[in-house]
Design an enzyme around this catalytic site. Structure first.
Site, PDB file in Angstrom:
ATOM      1  N   GLY A   1     -46.594  40.151  67.095  1.00  0.00           N
ATOM      2  CA  GLY A   1     -46.306  38.773  66.665  1.00  0.00           C
ATOM      3  C   GLY A   1     -44.832  38.445  66.790  1.00  0.00           C
TER       4      GLY A   1
ATOM      5  N   CYS B   1     -50.829  46.837  69.043  1.00  0.00           N
ATOM      6  CA  CYS B   1     -50.194  46.804  67.715  1.00  0.00           C
ATOM      7  C   CYS B   1     -48.767  47.313  67.859  1.00  0.00           C
ATOM      8  CB  CYS B   1     -50.992  47.672  66.746  1.00  0.00           C
ATOM      9  SG  CYS B   1     -50.233  47.744  65.105  1.00  0.00           S
TER      10      CYS B   1
ATOM     11  N   CYS C   1     -45.583  42.071  61.884  1.00  0.00           N
ATOM     12  CA  CYS C   1     -46.481  42.211  63.039  1.00  0.00           C
ATOM     13  C   CYS C   1     -45.592  42.340  64.269  1.00  0.00           C
ATOM     14  CB  CYS C   1     -47.392  40.986  63.142  1.00  0.00           C
ATOM     15  SG  CYS C   1     -48.480  41.025  64.580  1.00  0.00           S
TER      16      CYS C   1
ATOM     17  N   GLU D   1     -52.516  37.950  60.078  1.00  0.00           N
ATOM     18  CA  GLU D   1     -53.069  38.733  61.188  1.00  0.00           C
ATOM     19  C   GLU D   1     -54.579  38.572  61.303  1.00  0.00           C
ATOM     20  OE1 GLU D   1     -52.154  42.735  62.102  1.00  0.00           O
ATOM     21  OE2 GLU D   1     -50.131  42.578  61.303  1.00  0.00           O
TER      22      GLU D   1
ATOM     23  N   HIS E   1     -51.843  35.348  70.153  1.00  0.00           N
ATOM     24  CA  HIS E   1     -50.940  34.835  69.110  1.00  0.00           C
ATOM     25  C   HIS E   1     -50.809  33.317  69.222  1.00  0.00           C
ATOM     26  CE1 HIS E   1     -49.532  38.774  67.783  1.00  0.00           C
ATOM     27  NE2 HIS E   1     -49.739  39.120  69.043  1.00  0.00           N
TER      28      HIS E   1
HETATM   29  N1  LIG Z   1     -54.283  42.080  63.954  1.00  0.00           N
HETATM   30  C1  LIG Z   1     -53.962  42.400  65.306  1.00  0.00           C
HETATM   31  C2  LIG Z   1     -53.735  43.869  65.546  1.00  0.00           C
HETATM   32  C3  LIG Z   1     -52.538  44.448  64.793  1.00  0.00           C
HETATM   33  C4  LIG Z   1     -51.183  43.877  65.225  1.00  0.00           C
HETATM   34  C5  LIG Z   1     -50.043  44.574  64.537  1.00  0.00           C
HETATM   35  N2  LIG Z   1     -49.956  44.563  63.147  1.00  0.00           N
HETATM   36  C6  LIG Z   1     -48.718  44.559  65.255  1.00  0.00           C
HETATM   37  O1  LIG Z   1     -47.768  45.113  64.681  1.00  0.00           O
HETATM   38  O2  LIG Z   1     -48.622  44.104  66.384  1.00  0.00           O
HETATM   39  C7  LIG Z   1     -55.067  41.908  66.256  1.00  0.00           C
HETATM   40  O3  LIG Z   1     -56.256  41.900  65.875  1.00  0.00           O
HETATM   41  O4  LIG Z   1     -54.741  41.530  67.373  1.00  0.00           O
END
Ligand SMILES: N[C@@H](CCC[C@H](N)C(=O)O)C(=O)O
Length: 287
Positions: A228, A75, A225, A216, A167
Site C-alpha cells: 500500500g 505483502c 501495508c 486491508e 490498491h
Molecule cells: N491484504 C493484502 C495482503 C497483505 C498486504 C500487506 N500487509 C503488505 O504489507 O503489503 C491483500 O489481500 O492484497
C-alpha cells in the site's frame, strides 16, 4: 497438530510465520489455520498467516493469508520479514537474494546491525497500472488516476493500481479526518473491484512526505501495508504530488517506510522487520 511458528512484524503489520521447509502444512487447511492463528482470543492474534516456503524460482518463497483466510498475492511487510528470517536462519548466506511471492520474484537486500537484519530493501518491481491489470471494471485505460468514484453518497476520486495486489488510493486534506472506519469496509468490497481491493487514504505533506492509513482487503485496519505504501508513492507521482526517482517518506500508523519509483519504472521499499516471539501453535485445540 503442533505447528512451530515465529511471529514477526513490519511496522506493526504482524503475521504468524510458519517455515514449511521443515513443517509442510496441508493446502486445504491453510485458510482455517490462518483464521485461527489470527484470532486474538483463541489463537495467537495477528493480521494473518505467512508461509515461508521452498521455491523453484528463488532460494525462498512467501505465501500470505489475510486474517479472514483469503490468500493475497503479495505483502510488502511480509517480504521484509521473510528476508530477515531467511538470512538469520541461514536459508541464504548472502545479503542480496530473491524471494518468490505469488505475484512474482523480487530482489531483497538486507542491512545488518550487530549481525542481525535491521533494515530490508525490496525491489518491488513495476507497478501494474492498466485497469484490467488491477483489476477494476470499466473501459480499458492505461492509468486510473483521479477518477470519479462515488461511495455511499461521498463523491471521491480514486487512483488505482496493482503492486501484485490491488490498491485504491484516495487523497485527503487531513489524514486524521479520513473516513477509514466507515468507507474502508465498503470500498474493499465494492463490485468495481472484482477481486476486492486494499483501501488507502493519503495526505500529501510535501513532494517527499505522505501520511497514510489503510483498510486491508481480508484483514481490515492494520498498522502498515508495504504494498500500500508503494502504491501511495506511485499514486502521488501519477497525480503530480511527488517526483519519480526521489525518496518519499511514508508515515504509516506503525512507523515510516521509504518508497521510491525509479526511472526504470521499478518501485523500491525500505523499512524494518522485527521478531516478536517464537513458539508452537496447537492447531487442534482451536478447531
Ligand atoms: N491484504 C493484502 C495482503 C497483505 C498486504 C500487506 N500487509 C503488505 O504489507 O503489503 C491483500 O489481500 O492484497
Amino acid at each position: 497438530m503442533k505447528i512451530p511458528f515465529v511471529k514477526m512484524h513490519g511496522l506493526g503489520n504482524n503475521y504468524v510465520f510458519v517455515d514449511t521447509f521443515d513443517h509442510p502444512l496441508e493446502e486445504r487447511q491453510l485458510p482455517e489455520i490462518a483464521r485461527n492463528v489470527a484470532d486474538v482470543h483463541t489463537g495467537i492474534g495477528s493480521d494473518g498467516l505467512i508461509l515461508i516456503t521452498p521455491s523453484d524460482k528463488a532460494p525462498v518463497g512467501m505465501r500470505i493469508f489475510n486474517n479472514d483466510g483469503s490468500e493475497g498475492k503479495n505483502c510488502g511487510n511480509g517480504l521484509r520479514c521473510v528476508a530477515k528470517y531467511a538470512y538469520e536462519k541461514g536459508i541464504v548466506s548472502i545479503e542480496q537474494f530473491q524471494i518468490e511471492a505469488k505475484s512474482g520474484v523480487v530482489d531483497a537486500t538486507v542491512r545488518l546491525e550487530d549481525g542481525k537484519v535491521d533494515q530490508v530493501t525490496i525491489d518491488m518491481g513495476t507497478p501494474w497500472l492498466k485497469r484490467s491489470e488491477i483489476p477494476m471494471v470499466g473501459a480499458e485505460v492505461d492509468q486510473v488516476v483521479g477518477e470519479a468514484f462515488d461511495v455511499s453518497h461521498h463523491p471521491l476520486e480514486v487512483t488505482a493500481l496493482s503492486m501484485g495486489n490491488p490498491h485504491a488510493i484516495f487523497f485527503v486534506d487531513d489524514i486524521a479526518q479520513a473516513p477509514l472506519k466507515t468507507l474502508g469496509p465498503v470500498i474493499t468490497n465494492d463490485p468495481r473491484f472484482p477481486d476486492g481491493v486494499n483501501v488507502e487514504f493519503v495526505e500529501v505533506v510535501s513532494p517527499t512526505e505522505l501520511h497514510f492509513r489503510v483498510w486491508e482487503r481480508g484483514s481490515g485496519i492494520t498498522q502498515a501495508c508495504g504494498t500500500g505504501a508503494c502504491a501511495a508513492g506511485v499514486a502521488s507521482v501519477l497525480n503530480g504530488y511527488a517526483k519519480k526517482d526521489s525518496d518519499i517518506v511514508v508515515h504509516l500508523s506503525g512507523g515510516d517506510l521509504i518508497i521510491k519509483w525509479d526511472l526504470h519504472d521499478r518501485v523500491w521499499m525500505t523499512g524494518p522487520a522485527e521478531v516478536i516471539a517464537e513458539g508452537v501453535y496447537h492447531f487442534e485445540r482451536n478447531v
